[in-house]
Design a protein around this motif. Sequence first.
Motif, PDB file in Angstrom:
ATOM      1  N   PHE A   1      50.719  28.680  16.038  1.00  0.00           N
ATOM      2  CA  PHE A   1      49.868  29.070  14.923  1.00  0.00           C
ATOM      3  C   PHE A   1      50.414  30.337  14.281  1.00  0.00           C
ATOM      4  N   SER A   2      50.257  30.463  12.981  1.00  0.00           N
ATOM      5  CA  SER A   2      50.739  31.635  12.253  1.00  0.00           C
ATOM      6  C   SER A   2      49.751  32.795  12.361  1.00  0.00           C
ATOM      7  N   ILE A   3      50.272  33.958  12.733  1.00  0.00           N
ATOM      8  CA  ILE A   3      49.452  35.167  12.779  1.00  0.00           C
ATOM      9  C   ILE A   3      49.008  35.554  11.373  1.00  0.00           C
ATOM     10  N   ARG A   4      49.850  35.326  10.374  1.00  0.00           N
ATOM     11  CA  ARG A   4      49.477  35.624   8.983  1.00  0.00           C
ATOM     12  C   ARG A   4      48.232  34.831   8.571  1.00  0.00           C
ATOM     13  N   ASP A   5      48.165  33.585   8.983  1.00  0.00           N
ATOM     14  CA  ASP A   5      46.976  32.781   8.695  1.00  0.00           C
ATOM     15  C   ASP A   5      45.751  33.400   9.357  1.00  0.00           C
ATOM     16  N   GLY A   6      45.931  33.897  10.573  1.00  0.00           N
ATOM     17  CA  GLY A   6      44.819  34.522  11.292  1.00  0.00           C
ATOM     18  C   GLY A   6      44.249  35.714  10.556  1.00  0.00           C
ATOM     19  N   LEU A   7      45.116  36.561  10.010  1.00  0.00           N
ATOM     20  CA  LEU A   7      44.623  37.709   9.246  1.00  0.00           C
ATOM     21  C   LEU A   7      43.929  37.242   7.973  1.00  0.00           C
ATOM     22  N   GLY A   8      44.462  36.208   7.335  1.00  0.00           N
ATOM     23  CA  GLY A   8      43.800  35.667   6.153  1.00  0.00           C
ATOM     24  C   GLY A   8      42.390  35.202   6.474  1.00  0.00           C
ATOM     25  N   ILE A   9      42.219  34.509   7.586  1.00  0.00           N
ATOM     26  CA  ILE A   9      40.889  34.048   7.999  1.00  0.00           C
ATOM     27  C   ILE A   9      39.987  35.238   8.279  1.00  0.00           C
TER      28      ILE A   9
ATOM     29  N   ILE B   1      36.801  24.433  11.327  1.00  0.00           N
ATOM     30  CA  ILE B   1      37.935  23.559  11.632  1.00  0.00           C
ATOM     31  C   ILE B   1      37.423  22.129  11.705  1.00  0.00           C
ATOM     32  N   LEU B   2      38.159  21.227  11.048  1.00  0.00           N
ATOM     33  CA  LEU B   2      37.865  19.797  11.066  1.00  0.00           C
ATOM     34  C   LEU B   2      39.174  19.075  11.357  1.00  0.00           C
ATOM     35  N   THR B   3      39.271  18.482  12.535  1.00  0.00           N
ATOM     36  CA  THR B   3      40.515  17.851  12.951  1.00  0.00           C
ATOM     37  C   THR B   3      40.238  16.556  13.697  1.00  0.00           C
TER      38      THR B   3
ATOM     39  N   LYS C   1      42.098  15.581  16.070  1.00  0.00           N
ATOM     40  CA  LYS C   1      42.582  15.793  17.438  1.00  0.00           C
ATOM     41  C   LYS C   1      41.558  16.594  18.243  1.00  0.00           C
ATOM     42  N   ARG C   2      41.546  16.361  19.535  1.00  0.00           N
ATOM     43  CA  ARG C   2      40.727  17.168  20.437  1.00  0.00           C
ATOM     44  C   ARG C   2      41.693  17.796  21.437  1.00  0.00           C
ATOM     45  N   SER C   3      41.745  19.112  21.436  1.00  0.00           N
ATOM     46  CA  SER C   3      42.717  19.809  22.269  1.00  0.00           C
ATOM     47  C   SER C   3      42.198  21.190  22.625  1.00  0.00           C
ATOM     48  N   GLU C   4      42.464  21.602  23.851  1.00  0.00           N
ATOM     49  CA  GLU C   4      42.038  22.942  24.280  1.00  0.00           C
ATOM     50  C   GLU C   4      42.748  24.024  23.473  1.00  0.00           C
ATOM     51  N   SER C   5      44.003  23.768  23.044  1.00  0.00           N
ATOM     52  CA  SER C   5      44.712  24.784  22.256  1.00  0.00           C
ATOM     53  C   SER C   5      44.020  25.019  20.912  1.00  0.00           C
ATOM     54  N   ILE C   6      43.476  23.975  20.318  1.00  0.00           N
ATOM     55  CA  ILE C   6      42.744  24.112  19.056  1.00  0.00           C
ATOM     56  C   ILE C   6      41.466  24.909  19.278  1.00  0.00           C
TER      57      ILE C   6
ATOM     58  N   ALA D   1      40.482  28.576  17.709  1.00  0.00           N
ATOM     59  CA  ALA D   1      39.228  28.759  16.984  1.00  0.00           C
ATOM     60  C   ALA D   1      38.445  29.934  17.566  1.00  0.00           C
ATOM     61  N   ARG D   2      38.350  30.013  18.890  1.00  0.00           N
ATOM     62  CA  ARG D   2      37.648  31.134  19.529  1.00  0.00           C
ATOM     63  C   ARG D   2      38.312  32.459  19.179  1.00  0.00           C
ATOM     64  N   MET D   3      39.643  32.489  19.221  1.00  0.00           N
ATOM     65  CA  MET D   3      40.386  33.703  18.909  1.00  0.00           C
ATOM     66  C   MET D   3      40.100  34.170  17.484  1.00  0.00           C
ATOM     67  N   LEU D   4      39.919  33.228  16.572  1.00  0.00           N
ATOM     68  CA  LEU D   4      39.670  33.550  15.167  1.00  0.00           C
ATOM     69  C   LEU D   4      38.185  33.768  14.869  1.00  0.00           C
ATOM     70  N   GLY D   5      37.329  33.591  15.864  1.00  0.00           N
ATOM     71  CA  GLY D   5      35.895  33.744  15.651  1.00  0.00           C
ATOM     72  C   GLY D   5      35.269  32.585  14.896  1.00  0.00           C
TER      73      GLY D   5
END
Length: 171
Positions: free
Chosen positions: A34-42, A54-56, A58-63, A67-71
């Motif tokens: 994942f891009s850190i730049r995207d994280g700051l934008g969010i 997030i709407l995906t 896929k079901r994955s723990e990494s996703i 999401a948790r990291m980005l709040g």
Amino acid sequence: MSESPIKLLILDVDGVLTDGTVFFDDQGRQMRGFSIRDGLGIAMWRAVGGQAAILTSKRSESILARARMLGIDLVEAGEDDKLPGFDRLLERAGVTALETAYMGDDLLDAPVLRRVGYPMTVPGAPEEVRRLAKLVTSRDGGRGAVREAIEHLLRRQGLWERAVAAVGADR
């Protein structure tokens, strides 16, 4: 008539928040970059009162971990038909489809892109998807496309300076 202000930004994952590559380790566990730049934008989007989801398919723990990291607590994952998840996100966020931007990159995203007030995509999306978008970013998914889209939305709504100040970049 002017467009509705965007209150909710919904993001696909593979091809939007990532470059679409999925790595597997020797134990068969999936990993995504994942891009850190995207994280700051969010973070900037959320700092001025925007909601993110997030709407995906896929079901994955990494996703879920990202999401948790980005709040981001508005997450719908695991269905190829994204419309039911989209409707649930709108209900949970308390917004209309016209007050929503969605960024998707492939054919499974087309039904949602048709419903939102501000559809967005990346340059590598199929032509059918690019035709639906009000914004096609210059950056690829996983390479700052989400950040570019957020900057576009913030500027479009006159919130850019407030977002810059909210993350302390104006000091």
